[in-house]
Design a protein around this motif. Structure first.
Motif, PDB file in Angstrom:
ATOM      1  N   ARG A 218      -7.875  -5.075   7.030  1.00 51.49           N
ATOM      2  CA  ARG A 218      -7.193  -4.540   8.067  1.00 51.49           C
ATOM      3  C   ARG A 218      -6.702  -3.162   7.863  1.00 51.49           C
ATOM      4  O   ARG A 218      -7.137  -2.083   8.435  1.00 51.49           O
ATOM      5  CB  ARG A 218      -6.366  -5.421   8.696  1.00 51.49           C
ATOM      6  N   GLU A 219      -6.095  -2.819   6.765  1.00 54.98           N
ATOM      7  CA  GLU A 219      -5.254  -1.683   6.562  1.00 54.98           C
ATOM      8  C   GLU A 219      -5.846  -0.758   5.582  1.00 54.98           C
ATOM      9  O   GLU A 219      -5.816   0.520   5.761  1.00 54.98           O
ATOM     10  CB  GLU A 219      -3.937  -2.217   5.697  1.00 54.98           C
TER      11      GLU A 219
ATOM     12  N   ARG B  63       1.748  -4.297  -1.180  1.00 56.54           N
ATOM     13  CA  ARG B  63       0.896  -5.048  -2.285  1.00 56.54           C
ATOM     14  C   ARG B  63      -0.314  -5.370  -1.445  1.00 56.54           C
ATOM     15  O   ARG B  63       0.005  -5.906  -0.191  1.00 56.54           O
ATOM     16  CB  ARG B  63       1.348  -5.910  -3.184  1.00 56.54           C
ATOM     17  N   TYR B  64      -1.620  -5.433  -2.122  1.00 62.67           N
ATOM     18  CA  TYR B  64      -2.804  -5.989  -1.364  1.00 62.67           C
ATOM     19  C   TYR B  64      -3.634  -7.084  -2.257  1.00 62.67           C
ATOM     20  O   TYR B  64      -3.778  -6.637  -3.521  1.00 62.67           O
ATOM     21  CB  TYR B  64      -3.559  -4.824  -0.812  1.00 62.67           C
ATOM     22  N   ILE B  65      -3.883  -8.190  -1.785  1.00 63.10           N
ATOM     23  CA  ILE B  65      -4.539  -9.036  -2.270  1.00 63.10           C
ATOM     24  C   ILE B  65      -6.277  -8.418  -2.348  1.00 63.10           C
ATOM     25  O   ILE B  65      -6.713  -8.211  -1.449  1.00 63.10           O
ATOM     26  CB  ILE B  65      -4.743 -10.499  -1.822  1.00 63.10           C
ATOM     27  N   ILE B  66      -6.658  -8.289  -3.747  1.00 59.27           N
ATOM     28  CA  ILE B  66      -8.216  -7.928  -4.053  1.00 59.27           C
ATOM     29  C   ILE B  66      -8.591  -9.079  -4.520  1.00 59.27           C
ATOM     30  O   ILE B  66      -9.103  -9.076  -5.917  1.00 59.27           O
ATOM     31  CB  ILE B  66      -8.045  -6.787  -4.682  1.00 59.27           C
TER      32      ILE B  66
ATOM     33  N   GLY C  37      -3.231   3.001   1.823  1.00 55.32           N
ATOM     34  CA  GLY C  37      -2.273   2.166   1.357  1.00 55.32           C
ATOM     35  C   GLY C  37      -0.968   2.487   1.644  1.00 55.32           C
ATOM     36  O   GLY C  37      -0.439   3.490   1.728  1.00 55.32           O
ATOM     37  N   ARG C  38      -0.071   1.516   2.329  1.00 55.98           N
ATOM     38  CA  ARG C  38       1.345   1.835   2.509  1.00 55.98           C
ATOM     39  C   ARG C  38       2.093   1.694   1.473  1.00 55.98           C
ATOM     40  O   ARG C  38       2.149   0.845   0.831  1.00 55.98           O
ATOM     41  CB  ARG C  38       1.618   0.966   3.976  1.00 55.98           C
TER      42      ARG C  38
END
Length: 336
Positions: A307-308, A231-234, A226-227
């Motif tokens: 992607r990330e 924030r990331y949608i899970i 994680g950058r």
């Protein structure tokens, strides 16, 4: 192996659904796992796991410090989900102040990774297509106190990452389902009630879903890939309650439950709220906020996480099958 993986790792809020699964997957990787829980917490979900238990409270920084000292990473899954509370200051104290305390201690102790399990409730609404992380929060005027508190917590996390150098990442997690739901969660209990024929009705809405095991895996991936300050949608599949509960009923051969229109649900909740207030009641579940939240979320795009982070969730049908099998096994054990 990254240096932080050679150090102990702390899971705060490990008695909960997400936190316990994070602790479980970390233990399966052979990590040195510490958990921070209250003395009053039910820890059935942690039984048998090789974890070091620290008792404390995120509102007491000294107990956080004792648990976090020497850790390379922190997974923060402390949550007060009681949206129905009349005194909403409690939600801010537990969901915001507790996180700030933990972040301050993490900075003091030089923690290298800080993964925060946030919620899809902090995301904006997109009437024209799937929700992404880039859509601004655009429903503050309608958001109940619970959502405002969760949003403020996430904003604090991102601010600490941006201004103070906290190595923080936030995950916006959808409604979680799956095995080892010891509490159980309200939505998990509803799934099981439909599967065993106990619940005959549902509100005609829908929501994004995610397997609890996939949500926990996303947290571990965020620790590694994680950058910072992102924030990331899970979230996996968006499903209508009609299809979701039909899927649950089919697993056990039950008749599918019947739908109740959203308008009728609002009307019932509106009347109930006023009657209960006139009676002097507080902290009741039947309220219009709950109906609104059951229908506000739509399809979500988890492309950024894929992607990330390399995150790929399993099919919803597998989640439903495994969850129901687990609930059935627990009921069998309780009756034997």
């Amino acid at each position: 192996m990254q240096d932080y993986k050679n150090k102990p790792v702390l899971v705060a809020g490990a008695s909960g659904f997400v936190g316990s699964h994070i602790a479980r997957q970390l233990a399966e990787q052979g990590r040195q796992v510490r958990v921070l829980v209250r003395k009053t917490s039910k820890i059935a979900a942690l039984e048998g796991l090789p974890v070091e238990i620290h008792y404390g409270d995120v509102l007491e920084p000294d107990t956080i410090r004792a648990a976090m000292d020497g850790c390379g990473s922190v997974f923060y899954s402390v949550l007060d989900p009681r949206f129905w509370l009349t005194d909403t200051s409690i939600l801010y104290r537990n969901n915001v102040d507790g996180l700030v305390n933990a972040m301050d201690v993490a900075l003091e102790l030089g923690v290298e990774r800080f993964v925060f399990t946030s919620t899809m409730g902090t995301l904006g609404i997109n009437p024209d297509g799937p929700v992404t992380e880039d859509i601004p929060f655009n429903w503050l005027d309608r958001a109940p106190a619970y959502i405002r508190a969760r949003r403020e917590a996430e904003l604090q996390l991102l601010k600490y990452a941006r201004e103070k150098g906290l190595p923080g990442v936030a995950l916006c997690i959808a409604n979680t389902y799956g095995p080892e739901d010891y509490q159980p969660t309200p939505h998990g209990a509803m799934l099981w009630d439909v599967a065993r024929g106990k619940s005959k009705h549902y509100i005609e809405t829908g929501a994004p879903t995610v397997d609890i095991r996939d949500a926990a895996q996303a947290c571990l991936l965020a620790e590694e890939k994680g950058r910072i300050g992102e924030r990331y949608i899970i979230a996996n599949e968006f499903v209508s309650n009609r299809d979701f509960y039909a899927m649950a009923a089919a697993e056990t051969g039950q008749e599918p439950p019947k739908g109740i229109s959203i308008k009728l649900a609002y009307a019932v909740a509106w009347v109930a709220e006023r009657v209960l207030k006139l009676m002097g009641k507080k902290d009741f579940l039947l309220r219009t906020d709950a109906v609104y939240l059951s229908n506000v979320f739509r399809e979500m795009d988890h492309g950024k996480a894929s992607r990330e982070l390399g995150w790929e969730p399993r099919p919803l049908r597998e989640t439903v099958r495994d969850a129901i099998a687990w609930y059935a096994e627990q009921e069998r054990k309780a009756g034997s």
